[in-house]
Design a protein around this motif. Structure first.
Motif, PDB file in Angstrom:
ATOM      1  N   GLN A 313       5.446  -5.305  15.058  1.00  0.00           N
ATOM      2  CA  GLN A 313       6.587  -4.411  15.174  1.00  0.00           C
ATOM      3  C   GLN A 313       7.709  -5.064  15.970  1.00  0.00           C
ATOM      4  OE1 GLN A 313       6.967  -0.912  13.947  1.00  0.00           O
ATOM      5  NE2 GLN A 313       8.975  -1.800  14.313  1.00  0.00           N
ATOM      6  N   GLU A 314       7.370  -5.776  17.048  1.00  0.00           N
ATOM      7  CA  GLU A 314       8.382  -6.452  17.855  1.00  0.00           C
ATOM      8  C   GLU A 314       9.086  -7.543  17.056  1.00  0.00           C
ATOM      9  OE1 GLU A 314       6.394  -7.842  21.308  1.00  0.00           O
ATOM     10  OE2 GLU A 314       6.095  -5.838  22.169  1.00  0.00           O
ATOM     11  N   ARG A 315       8.336  -8.261  16.230  1.00  0.00           N
ATOM     12  CA  ARG A 315       8.947  -9.305  15.404  1.00  0.00           C
ATOM     13  C   ARG A 315       9.927  -8.697  14.398  1.00  0.00           C
ATOM     14  NH1 ARG A 315       6.854 -14.292  15.857  1.00  0.00           N
ATOM     15  NH2 ARG A 315       4.892 -14.529  16.992  1.00  0.00           N
ATOM     16  N   MET A 316       9.583  -7.544  13.832  1.00  0.00           N
ATOM     17  CA  MET A 316      10.493  -6.880  12.906  1.00  0.00           C
ATOM     18  C   MET A 316      11.764  -6.401  13.615  1.00  0.00           C
ATOM     19  SD  MET A 316       9.688  -6.875   9.740  1.00  0.00           S
ATOM     20  CE  MET A 316       9.371  -8.610  10.107  1.00  0.00           C
ATOM     21  N   ASN A 317      11.616  -5.921  14.837  1.00  0.00           N
ATOM     22  CA  ASN A 317      12.788  -5.468  15.592  1.00  0.00           C
ATOM     23  C   ASN A 317      13.754  -6.619  15.853  1.00  0.00           C
ATOM     24  OD1 ASN A 317      11.743  -2.887  15.698  1.00  0.00           O
ATOM     25  ND2 ASN A 317      10.807  -3.161  17.709  1.00  0.00           N
ATOM     26  N   GLU A 318      13.233  -7.838  16.004  1.00  0.00           N
ATOM     27  CA  GLU A 318      14.084  -8.988  16.296  1.00  0.00           C
ATOM     28  C   GLU A 318      14.941  -9.400  15.098  1.00  0.00           C
ATOM     29  OE1 GLU A 318      12.118 -12.303  17.995  1.00  0.00           O
ATOM     30  OE2 GLU A 318      11.066 -11.136  19.520  1.00  0.00           O
ATOM     31  N   ILE A 319      14.498  -9.095  13.890  1.00  0.00           N
ATOM     32  CA  ILE A 319      15.253  -9.505  12.703  1.00  0.00           C
ATOM     33  C   ILE A 319      15.826  -8.309  11.952  1.00  0.00           C
ATOM     34  CG2 ILE A 319      13.991 -11.672  12.425  1.00  0.00           C
ATOM     35  CD1 ILE A 319      12.264 -10.367  10.319  1.00  0.00           C
TER      36      ILE A 319
END
Length: 344
Positions: A313-319
């Motif tokens: 989820q954090e990786r998706m928030n970054e992009i």
């Protein structure tokens, strides 16, 4: 939304009919007061005239209410369809022209908000690309940290399993002649613990690979990963990817790491026989779907932390993308990821 639209139209039609009826009563009362309204020759003529005077204005009111509410409903539907596409990540679709009234001004304001949102997503993905370049420069440090993490996991998981297997095997030698049934149960326990340890080792093999793609494209990196896994693990992996998908470097690195994490979770926990990895372009978005036929689980906050789902989820928030986890006991696991495409 359909029930709300129907209620709005029926309410508008009812209000139009009521307004027309009230206006008719006011006009009749005024005509009667000033002597313009005379008695009819018979009750039949009077009733026909009354029905005509009532039905015509009320019909006009109902028709006018339907027309007005239908115009508003059509604008609201166009607005809702655009917002739904924005929610799915298609930010390039512009807000349709809703006229010059209040709804039109609302649409213009939402269009300006969409432009700012798209710029923010573009900035996020560019920052992600810059972070990927910095991460490549710090590759040695990342490898050292990965080795330390693997050492901890080996100690916490595999080494403990091997120690338990060793202790149980020693106990089998002592109880084999005294209690054969107990020895059989201990042997079965050894088989179960060795299978668990083997699954842990297979999952850890994924993390011995490079942390990032290191100059390779996403398709090439995933194909090499899957080819290596097909030799080492007893699981069928189906991979599909559109050839025309072009992503920024930072986005590719994040998607590669998410696939690694998902495969690791499947090998360690799912007991699955088949896994699907599909990456397709849908208009101005890219959709990545990860699915396995494993045992699934009940999704809650503790599971999201222990299974590494929060990291995804954090990786998706970054992009600027979105991710959805769909699972249930006995139903396998499905991860759906949507990332908007932007120009570099």
């Amino acid at each position: 939304m359909e029930k709300k639209n129907k209620n709005m139209m029926s309410r508008s039609m009812g209000e139009g009919a009521l307004f027309s009826f009230v206006m008719l009563l006011v006009i009749l009362y005024t005509m009667y007061t000033y002597g313009y309204l005379k008695p009819f020759e018979s009750w039949a003529i009077g009733l026909r005239t009354a029905f005509t005077l009532i039905l015509l204005p009320m019909g006009f009111g109902v028709g006018f209410g339907f027309y007005q509410s239908f115009r508003i409903k059509r604008k609201l539907e166009r607005l809702r369809e655009t917002l739904v596409l924005w929610e799915k990540g298609n930010l390039t679709l512009s807000m349709p022209d809703l006229g010059d009234d209040e709804l039109g001004r609302l649409g213009e304001q939402l269009g300006r908000i969409s432009g700012k949102w798209e710029n923010q997503v573009t900035t996020l993905q560019r920052l992600s690309t810059n972070n990927a370049k910095l991460a490549e420069q710090a590759r040695v440090s990342a490898i050292m940290e990965e080795r330390q993490r693997l050492a901890r996991e080996l100690h916490d998981a595999v080494s403990q399993q091997l120690f338990a297997i060793s202790m149980t095997a020693t106990a089998v030698g002592r109880t084999l002649e005294k209690d054969f049934d107990k020895a059989q149960r201990q042997i079965a326990l050894i088989e179960e613990m060795s299978a668990v340890a083997q699954s842990e080792m297979r999952a850890l093999l994924l993390h011995l690979r490079p942390v990032y793609l290191e100059g390779k494209g996403l398709a090439q990196g995933l194909q090499e990963l899957i080819k290596e896994l097909e030799v080492k693990v007893p699981i069928e992996i189906v991979f599909e990817m559109d050839p025309d998908v072009q992503l920024l470097k930072g986005v590719e690195n994040h998607l590669f790491r998410i696939v690694q994490e998902a495969i690791s979770n499947t090998l360690r926990h799912a007991k699955a026989e088949k896994m699907e990895i599909k990456l397709h372009r849908r208009g101005d978005t890219v959709r990545l779907t990860l699915r396995d036929d494993g045992i699934g689980f009940e999704l809650d906050d503790s599971k999201q932390t222990s299974y590494g789902l929060s990291n995804m989820q954090e990786r998706m928030n970054e992009i600027g993308g979105s991710i959805q986890f769909i699972t249930a006991p006995g139903k396998g696991m499905r991860i759906e990821i949507t990332v908007p495409l932007v120009n570099e």
